[in-house]
Design a protein around this motif. Structure first.
Motif, PDB file in Angstrom:
ATOM      1  N   PHE A   1       0.793  -1.224   0.000  1.00 50.85           N
ATOM      2  CA  PHE A   1       0.000   0.000   0.000  1.00 50.85           C
ATOM      3  C   PHE A   1       0.828   1.277   0.000  1.00 50.85           C
ATOM      4  CE2 PHE A   1      -2.821  -3.008   2.546  1.00 50.85           C
ATOM      5  CZ  PHE A   1      -3.478  -3.446   1.409  1.00 50.85           C
ATOM      6  N   GLY A   2       2.127   1.143   0.208  1.00 49.97           N
ATOM      7  CA  GLY A   2       2.943   2.334   0.269  1.00 49.97           C
ATOM      8  C   GLY A   2       4.210   2.281  -0.541  1.00 49.97           C
ATOM      9  N   GLY A   3       4.427   1.199  -1.276  1.00 47.76           N
ATOM     10  CA  GLY A   3       5.680   1.073  -2.007  1.00 47.76           C
ATOM     11  C   GLY A   3       5.571   0.065  -3.130  1.00 47.76           C
ATOM     12  N   THR A   4       6.571  -0.804  -3.233  1.00 47.77           N
ATOM     13  CA  THR A   4       6.580  -1.822  -4.281  1.00 47.77           C
ATOM     14  C   THR A   4       5.605  -2.940  -3.926  1.00 47.77           C
ATOM     15  OG1 THR A   4       8.908  -1.352  -4.719  1.00 47.77           O
ATOM     16  CG2 THR A   4       8.021  -3.414  -5.581  1.00 47.77           C
ATOM     17  N   ARG A   5       4.728  -3.291  -4.840  1.00 51.33           N
ATOM     18  CA  ARG A   5       3.701  -4.288  -4.553  1.00 51.33           C
ATOM     19  C   ARG A   5       4.271  -5.706  -4.607  1.00 51.33           C
ATOM     20  NH1 ARG A   5      -0.717  -1.582  -8.673  1.00 51.33           N
ATOM     21  NH2 ARG A   5      -0.762   0.447  -7.596  1.00 51.33           N
ATOM     22  N   PRO A   6       4.104  -6.472  -3.552  1.00 54.79           N
ATOM     23  CA  PRO A   6       4.526  -7.869  -3.599  1.00 54.79           C
ATOM     24  C   PRO A   6       3.678  -8.646  -4.606  1.00 54.79           C
ATOM     25  CG  PRO A   6       4.167  -7.131  -1.335  1.00 54.79           C
ATOM     26  CD  PRO A   6       3.604  -6.074  -2.224  1.00 54.79           C
ATOM     27  N   HIS A   7       4.331  -9.551  -5.325  1.00 51.46           N
ATOM     28  CA  HIS A   7       3.610 -10.402  -6.271  1.00 51.46           C
ATOM     29  C   HIS A   7       2.798 -11.455  -5.519  1.00 51.46           C
ATOM     30  CE1 HIS A   7       5.645  -8.541  -9.587  1.00 51.46           C
ATOM     31  NE2 HIS A   7       6.835  -8.888  -9.135  1.00 51.46           N
ATOM     32  N   ALA A   8       1.819 -12.004  -6.204  1.00 51.23           N
ATOM     33  CA  ALA A   8       0.939 -13.002  -5.597  1.00 51.23           C
ATOM     34  C   ALA A   8       1.727 -14.206  -5.093  1.00 51.23           C
ATOM     35  CB  ALA A   8      -0.121 -13.441  -6.602  1.00 51.23           C
ATOM     36  N   TRP A   9       2.776 -14.626  -5.827  1.00 54.40           N
ATOM     37  CA  TRP A   9       3.548 -15.792  -5.383  1.00 54.40           C
ATOM     38  C   TRP A   9       4.244 -15.504  -4.060  1.00 54.40           C
ATOM     39  CZ3 TRP A   9       2.438 -20.355  -6.407  1.00 54.40           C
ATOM     40  CH2 TRP A   9       2.164 -20.829  -7.681  1.00 54.40           C
ATOM     41  N   LEU A  10       4.737 -14.289  -3.894  1.00 50.75           N
ATOM     42  CA  LEU A  10       5.418 -13.944  -2.643  1.00 50.75           C
ATOM     43  C   LEU A  10       4.425 -13.981  -1.488  1.00 50.75           C
ATOM     44  CD1 LEU A  10       7.892 -13.064  -1.093  1.00 50.75           C
ATOM     45  CD2 LEU A  10       7.410 -10.692  -1.752  1.00 50.75           C
ATOM     46  N   TRP A  11       3.237 -13.444  -1.695  1.00 51.71           N
ATOM     47  CA  TRP A  11       2.208 -13.534  -0.665  1.00 51.71           C
ATOM     48  C   TRP A  11       1.934 -14.989  -0.300  1.00 51.71           C
ATOM     49  CZ3 TRP A  11       0.514 -10.157   2.634  1.00 51.71           C
ATOM     50  CH2 TRP A  11       0.454  -8.799   2.324  1.00 51.71           C
ATOM     51  N   ALA A  12       1.799 -15.834  -1.309  1.00 52.78           N
ATOM     52  CA  ALA A  12       1.501 -17.246  -1.047  1.00 52.78           C
ATOM     53  C   ALA A  12       2.600 -17.901  -0.220  1.00 52.78           C
ATOM     54  CB  ALA A  12       1.312 -17.988  -2.371  1.00 52.78           C
ATOM     55  N   GLU A  13       3.848 -17.615  -0.564  1.00 47.23           N
ATOM     56  CA  GLU A  13       4.966 -18.220   0.163  1.00 47.23           C
ATOM     57  C   GLU A  13       5.009 -17.741   1.609  1.00 47.23           C
ATOM     58  OE1 GLU A  13       8.262 -17.081  -2.208  1.00 47.23           O
ATOM     59  OE2 GLU A  13       7.797 -18.479  -3.854  1.00 47.23           O
ATOM     60  N   GLU A  14       4.844 -16.458   1.820  1.00 45.44           N
ATOM     61  CA  GLU A  14       4.917 -15.920   3.184  1.00 45.44           C
ATOM     62  C   GLU A  14       3.721 -16.352   4.022  1.00 45.44           C
ATOM     63  OE1 GLU A  14       7.417 -14.602   4.514  1.00 45.44           O
ATOM     64  OE2 GLU A  14       8.641 -14.157   2.747  1.00 45.44           O
ATOM     65  N   LEU A  15       2.553 -16.466   3.408  1.00 42.00           N
ATOM     66  CA  LEU A  15       1.379 -16.931   4.141  1.00 42.00           C
ATOM     67  C   LEU A  15       1.519 -18.398   4.525  1.00 42.00           C
ATOM     68  CD1 LEU A  15      -1.247 -15.041   2.013  1.00 42.00           C
ATOM     69  CD2 LEU A  15      -1.035 -14.810   4.498  1.00 42.00           C
ATOM     70  N   ALA A  16       2.149 -19.197   3.662  1.00 40.57           N
ATOM     71  CA  ALA A  16       2.385 -20.599   3.995  1.00 40.57           C
ATOM     72  C   ALA A  16       3.279 -20.717   5.219  1.00 40.57           C
ATOM     73  CB  ALA A  16       3.012 -21.319   2.803  1.00 40.57           C
TER      74      ALA A  16
END
Length: 349
Positions: A285-300
């Motif tokens: 929301f304030g900088g470089t947007r994380p890609h969907a794959w990165l979200w998936a990995e960190e949420l796992a």
């Protein structure tokens, strides 16, 4: 009045009850033992272009990229199965649409998990672990769609489905942006509160994977923050609240600047998130947007069993081990328990 639709090969279906409607189409139940529904679009901006769009999506069901997306059970996508048209009689024109799987067979509306009131009514056993699982499933599905060359464009709770295990499904495939050969089928729709900043306004940018990633972060925030939209809040400078999109464009977001908005005391604590996920929201929301794959990995990582703990007072209060005490009990003390149980006790352990 019952409606009858027919495919290009002459197969007919009887449409029965009206299930719901959106900005463009109406969804009906289909009298068929295979649990089908039909979406009709009475007035598309370009009727011929819409017919081509649906026909190409139906054809792409057989392509390897789409076969992979449609594999597994339950199916994650309400993909168009066959184009249909109907004539209502009285000299009116036919209405175009398509038949698809009924997502209600395996899922509930996504809002049943996002909304605290609906969650208590329809998913009473859901915990924060369920929300983490749904967030990961949504991120993985979006990443796979992007890898297949699809852009959702109008990603929002109304188009999403979820089950008791946190698995996620997606509907309204006919509004996506995609290519077929040399022809580009542009994304047509956008929804207030679920639109990336560059797409807001009379002449917004076309959707792309980055704009999808922005809205993904909004939805993940709502999942993990018990329905709280990241751009909710009264302006802290004393100005008038106008809309979620106005807060977005003005940078009013607790995930980026805790002093920018004023929230109700009953809102989930700002520090309930693992540090890594909180950092990703700041980036989204304030900088470089994380890609969907990165979200998936960190949420796992965040939802691994060894990274979660259960409250000693309330068994539905699940939270990260990074926090020394229960954030949901903190919230309950302020008048709102997002995950209450039949034996719910108020107060932190």
């Amino acid at each position: 009045m019952a409606i009858r639709v027919v495919s290009g090969r002459g197969h007919q279906w009887l449409l029965t009850e009206r299930i719901g409607s959106g900005s463009e189409g109406i969804v009906y139940a289909v009298d068929d033992p295979r649990a089908l529904v039909a979406k009709l679009v009475p007035d598309p901006p370009d009727r011929e272009a819409y017919r081509r769009r649906v026909e190409r999506l139906v054809r792409q069901r057989r392509e390897p990229r789409t076969v992979r997306l449609l594999s597994g059970s339950p199916t994650r996508l309400a993909w168009p199965m066959v184009p249909v048209r109907t004539v209502l009689g009285g000299g009116t024109d036919s209405i175009d649409g398509y038949v698809m799987r009924d997502m209600r067979l395996a899922y509930q509306p996504f809002t049943h998990l996002v909304s605290p009131a609906a969650r208590r009514a329809f998913l009473p056993g859901a915990t924060w672990a369920t929300a983490l699982a749904a967030a990961e499933a949504l991120a993985r599905l979006l990443a796979e769609l992007h890898a297949g060359g699809y852009v959702v464009g109008d990603l929002k709770p109304d188009n999403l489905w979820v089950d008791t295990q946190g698995r996620v499904g997606l509907a309204d495939v006919d509004s996506w942006q995609f290519t077929d050969g040399r022809e580009v089928f542009p994304g047509r729709m956008r929804t207030p509160g679920y639109t990336a900043p560059e797409r807001i306004g009379p002449v917004g940018a076309p959707p792309d994977s980055s704009s999808d990633d922005f809205v993904l972060a909004v939805l993940i925030h709502q999942l993990l923050m018990s329905g709280l939209h990241p751009f909710t809040g009264h302006p802290a400078d004393g100005g008038d609240y106008l809309s979620l999109d106005d807060n977005l464009l003005q940078g009013r977001c607790r995930a980026v600047d805790r002093t920018s908005v004023v929230l109700p005391r009953s809102a989930p604590p700002a520090d309930l998130l693992p540090r890594r996920l909180a950092s990703l929201f700041g980036d989204a929301f304030g900088g470089t947007r994380p890609h969907a794959w990165l979200w998936a990995e960190e949420l796992a990582v965040a939802r691994a069993a060894e990274r979660l703990t259960v409250c000693a007072v309330q068994k539905l209060h699940v939270y990260t081990i990074e926090r020394p005490w229960c954030p949901w009990c903190d919230q309950a003390e302020r008048g709102m328990d997002s995950y209450p149980g039949a034996d719910s006790a108020r107060g932190a352990p």
